[in-house]
Design a protein around this motif. Structure first.
Motif, PDB file in Angstrom:
ATOM      1  N   SER A   2       0.837  -1.207   0.000  1.00  0.00           N
ATOM      2  CA  SER A   2       0.000   0.000   0.000  1.00  0.00           C
ATOM      3  C   SER A   2       0.864   1.245   0.000  1.00  0.00           C
ATOM      4  O   SER A   2       1.872   1.321   0.722  1.00  0.00           O
ATOM      5  CB  SER A   2      -0.884   0.045   1.249  1.00  0.00           C
ATOM      6  N   TYR A   3       0.444   2.194  -0.801  1.00  0.00           N
ATOM      7  CA  TYR A   3       1.057   3.524  -0.804  1.00  0.00           C
ATOM      8  C   TYR A   3       0.723   4.164   0.544  1.00  0.00           C
ATOM      9  O   TYR A   3      -0.346   3.901   1.113  1.00  0.00           O
ATOM     10  CB  TYR A   3       0.421   4.296  -1.957  1.00  0.00           C
ATOM     11  N   ILE A   4       1.604   5.011   1.012  1.00  0.00           N
ATOM     12  CA  ILE A   4       1.388   5.634   2.330  1.00  0.00           C
ATOM     13  C   ILE A   4       0.112   6.490   2.348  1.00  0.00           C
ATOM     14  O   ILE A   4      -0.468   6.713   3.420  1.00  0.00           O
ATOM     15  CB  ILE A   4       2.642   6.429   2.758  1.00  0.00           C
ATOM     16  N   ASN A   5      -0.347   6.933   1.165  1.00  0.00           N
ATOM     17  CA  ASN A   5      -1.575   7.730   1.072  1.00  0.00           C
ATOM     18  C   ASN A   5      -2.790   6.817   1.247  1.00  0.00           C
ATOM     19  O   ASN A   5      -3.583   6.585   0.337  1.00  0.00           O
ATOM     20  CB  ASN A   5      -1.678   8.414  -0.299  1.00  0.00           C
ATOM     21  N   THR A   6      -2.946   6.255   2.446  1.00  0.00           N
ATOM     22  CA  THR A   6      -4.072   5.376   2.790  1.00  0.00           C
ATOM     23  C   THR A   6      -4.434   5.619   4.255  1.00  0.00           C
ATOM     24  O   THR A   6      -3.585   6.096   5.042  1.00  0.00           O
ATOM     25  CB  THR A   6      -3.673   3.879   2.650  1.00  0.00           C
ATOM     26  N   SER A   7      -5.642   5.243   4.627  1.00  0.00           N
ATOM     27  CA  SER A   7      -6.064   5.395   6.025  1.00  0.00           C
ATOM     28  C   SER A   7      -5.329   4.380   6.903  1.00  0.00           C
ATOM     29  O   SER A   7      -4.787   3.377   6.399  1.00  0.00           O
ATOM     30  CB  SER A   7      -7.569   5.151   6.138  1.00  0.00           C
ATOM     31  N   ALA A   8      -5.350   4.605   8.208  1.00  0.00           N
ATOM     32  CA  ALA A   8      -4.736   3.662   9.155  1.00  0.00           C
ATOM     33  C   ALA A   8      -5.397   2.289   9.028  1.00  0.00           C
ATOM     34  O   ALA A   8      -4.720   1.250   9.115  1.00  0.00           O
ATOM     35  CB  ALA A   8      -4.868   4.192  10.581  1.00  0.00           C
ATOM     36  N   ASP A   9      -6.725   2.252   8.801  1.00  0.00           N
ATOM     37  CA  ASP A   9      -7.455   0.980   8.665  1.00  0.00           C
ATOM     38  C   ASP A   9      -6.928   0.175   7.481  1.00  0.00           C
ATOM     39  O   ASP A   9      -6.808  -1.050   7.552  1.00  0.00           O
ATOM     40  CB  ASP A   9      -8.949   1.221   8.432  1.00  0.00           C
ATOM     41  N   VAL A  10      -6.645   0.860   6.382  1.00  0.00           N
ATOM     42  CA  VAL A  10      -6.121   0.177   5.193  1.00  0.00           C
ATOM     43  C   VAL A  10      -4.676  -0.262   5.450  1.00  0.00           C
ATOM     44  O   VAL A  10      -4.287  -1.383   5.094  1.00  0.00           O
ATOM     45  CB  VAL A  10      -6.243   1.091   3.941  1.00  0.00           C
ATOM     46  N   LYS A  11      -3.902   0.567   6.123  1.00  0.00           N
ATOM     47  CA  LYS A  11      -2.512   0.167   6.437  1.00  0.00           C
ATOM     48  C   LYS A  11      -2.504  -1.103   7.285  1.00  0.00           C
ATOM     49  O   LYS A  11      -1.649  -1.967   7.123  1.00  0.00           O
ATOM     50  CB  LYS A  11      -1.777   1.299   7.169  1.00  0.00           C
ATOM     51  N   ALA A  12      -3.476  -1.185   8.197  1.00  0.00           N
ATOM     52  CA  ALA A  12      -3.535  -2.359   9.085  1.00  0.00           C
ATOM     53  C   ALA A  12      -3.796  -3.648   8.310  1.00  0.00           C
ATOM     54  O   ALA A  12      -3.468  -4.735   8.775  1.00  0.00           O
ATOM     55  CB  ALA A  12      -4.617  -2.148  10.152  1.00  0.00           C
ATOM     56  N   GLU A  13      -4.390  -3.545   7.130  1.00  0.00           N
ATOM     57  CA  GLU A  13      -4.669  -4.723   6.290  1.00  0.00           C
ATOM     58  C   GLU A  13      -3.546  -4.979   5.281  1.00  0.00           C
ATOM     59  O   GLU A  13      -3.670  -5.821   4.409  1.00  0.00           O
ATOM     60  CB  GLU A  13      -5.983  -4.512   5.504  1.00  0.00           C
ATOM     61  N   SER A  14      -2.448  -4.197   5.394  1.00  0.00           N
ATOM     62  CA  SER A  14      -1.376  -4.253   4.383  1.00  0.00           C
ATOM     63  C   SER A  14      -0.148  -4.971   4.916  1.00  0.00           C
ATOM     64  O   SER A  14       0.104  -4.986   6.123  1.00  0.00           O
ATOM     65  CB  SER A  14      -0.980  -2.828   3.976  1.00  0.00           C
ATOM     66  N   ASP A  15       0.646  -5.541   3.996  1.00  0.00           N
ATOM     67  CA  ASP A  15       1.910  -6.185   4.390  1.00  0.00           C
ATOM     68  C   ASP A  15       3.072  -5.198   4.340  1.00  0.00           C
ATOM     69  O   ASP A  15       3.977  -5.249   5.166  1.00  0.00           O
ATOM     70  CB  ASP A  15       2.202  -7.365   3.449  1.00  0.00           C
ATOM     71  N   TYR A  16       3.067  -4.348   3.327  1.00  0.00           N
ATOM     72  CA  TYR A  16       4.152  -3.372   3.158  1.00  0.00           C
ATOM     73  C   TYR A  16       3.535  -2.009   2.857  1.00  0.00           C
ATOM     74  O   TYR A  16       2.516  -1.934   2.179  1.00  0.00           O
ATOM     75  CB  TYR A  16       5.066  -3.731   1.970  1.00  0.00           C
ATOM     76  N   ILE A  17       4.206  -0.978   3.348  1.00  0.00           N
ATOM     77  CA  ILE A  17       3.832   0.396   2.985  1.00  0.00           C
ATOM     78  C   ILE A  17       4.990   0.960   2.163  1.00  0.00           C
ATOM     79  O   ILE A  17       6.163   0.684   2.465  1.00  0.00           O
ATOM     80  CB  ILE A  17       3.621   1.285   4.238  1.00  0.00           C
ATOM     81  N   CYS A  18       4.644   1.736   1.147  1.00  0.00           N
ATOM     82  CA  CYS A  18       5.709   2.422   0.400  1.00  0.00           C
ATOM     83  C   CYS A  18       5.289   3.865   0.167  1.00  0.00           C
ATOM     84  O   CYS A  18       4.136   4.233   0.378  1.00  0.00           O
ATOM     85  CB  CYS A  18       5.967   1.722  -0.935  1.00  0.00           C
ATOM     86  N   THR A  19       6.261   4.671  -0.247  1.00  0.00           N
ATOM     87  CA  THR A  19       5.957   6.045  -0.661  1.00  0.00           C
ATOM     88  C   THR A  19       6.432   6.182  -2.105  1.00  0.00           C
ATOM     89  O   THR A  19       7.004   5.233  -2.666  1.00  0.00           O
ATOM     90  CB  THR A  19       6.684   7.086   0.213  1.00  0.00           C
TER      91      THR A  19
END
Ligand code: 13P
Ligand code: SF4
Length: 301
Positions: free
Chosen positions: A108-125
């Protein structure tokens, strides 16, 4: 006392650090302790020892700072500072997408809600998306979200097959390849640099000289010696670029590329935020714990 002086005094009184994104209005950038892109500001938020973080940016950035600093007070000076791109996917939509692709990892791109980040394996910018995807095993199935243009750009650069979510940024998606053709006619020889969220960045990759994150653009500005550069991103970045290199003229590809969310915050909002400790950003502990894992992978990389 000027607003700037009040802010400096209150920052010390509150023991606060003021972080500002490159798209903030010039006056806010000038009074901030750190100005930068999403990756740089996440790192600054992760390493600060100050008890209060004022985030002059948008909601997902303040949430990220809170996830990385659960015991600190994180303030967003105006709650209307959201993000059209982050709004393009909900956690429920992501759960449904994941269920259709068991075994896929979620980047997930960092431009996401905390709820979406919680469902993600990796965050990127935008600074590290190519590196993040390239580091995954070659046969790994990948769900990339939420920006279609960034995803398409990463897919071309890495040669990896990825499923892309069809979200976009209302400010960048509008920029079309035809605008680049027009700018090249008016300013022959001027390099065109574009943010990967731009509609023009993936469709007309060959016509863009460099695709860069906002801090990548700032570094480009420091180093270039050409007389004119065309900049395809939100216009707020031009202040920093022009200040760092007054001998080059930095022109926006599109003068109307103004992020309404980033522009919700002015100096009076920052002053009031510090004076009244508002608006406090909180992320529920179970969501924060899950999102932190994905974010910490990015910060450590
Ligand atoms: P950067 O990480 O490149 O600053 O981008 C953030 C953003 O919101 C772009 O629209
Ligand atoms: Fe979100 Fe687009 Fe604004 Fe960046 S420019 S904060 S992606 S709406």
């Amino acid at each position: 006392m000027s607003l700037e002086e009040e802010i400096r005094r209150l920052k010390e009184e509150r023991q606060a650090v003021l972080l500002a994104h490159n798209y903030q209005i010039p006056e806010v950038q000038e009074v901030a302790d750190y100005v930068g892109d999403s990756l740089y500001l996440s790192r600054k938020a992760a390493e600060t020892d100050r008890p209060v973080i004022v985030f002059a940016g948008v909601q997902f950035m303040a949430e990220t700072a809170k996830i990385l600093n659960p015991t600190k007070t994180v303030l967003l000076p105006d709650l209307r500072a959201g993000c059209g791109l982050a709004d393009s996917i909900t956690a429920d939509q992501l759960r449904t997408w994941k269920a259709d692709h068991p075994g896929a990892v979620v980047v997930s791109y960092i431009n996401t809600s905390a709820d979406v980040k919680a469902e993600s394996d990796y965050i990127c910018t935008s600074s590290n998306a190519i590196k993040t995807v390239s580091a995954l095993p070659p046969d790994q199935e990948i769900l990339f979200l939420p920006d279609l243009f960034l995803g398409d750009y990463v897919r071309r650069k890495t040669g990896r097959k990825m499923h892309l979510w069809a979200g976009d940024c209302p400010v960048h998606a509008k920029m079309r390849p035809e605008e680049i053709d027009q700018a090249r006619l008016v300013h022959p020889g001027a390099p065109v640099i574009a943010h990967p969220e731009c509609g023009c960045a993936s469709a007309a990759l060959s016509s863009v000289d460099q695709v860069l994150s906002t801090d990548g653009m700032v570094r480009f500005a420091e180093e270039t010696r050409v007389p004119t550069v065309i900049v395809a991103t939100e216009v707020g970045i031009l202040h920093r670029m022009q200040k760092l290199n007054p001998s080059t003229e930095f022109l926006p590809l599109s003068r109307g590329a103004i992020c309404p969310y980033m522009k919700e915050i002015d100096l009076a909002d920052v002053r009031d935020s510090l004076a009244q400790l508002r608006y406090v950003i909180d992320v529920p502990a179970p969501i924060a714990a899950k999102a932190r894992r994905a974010l910490e992978r990015m910060i450590a990389a």
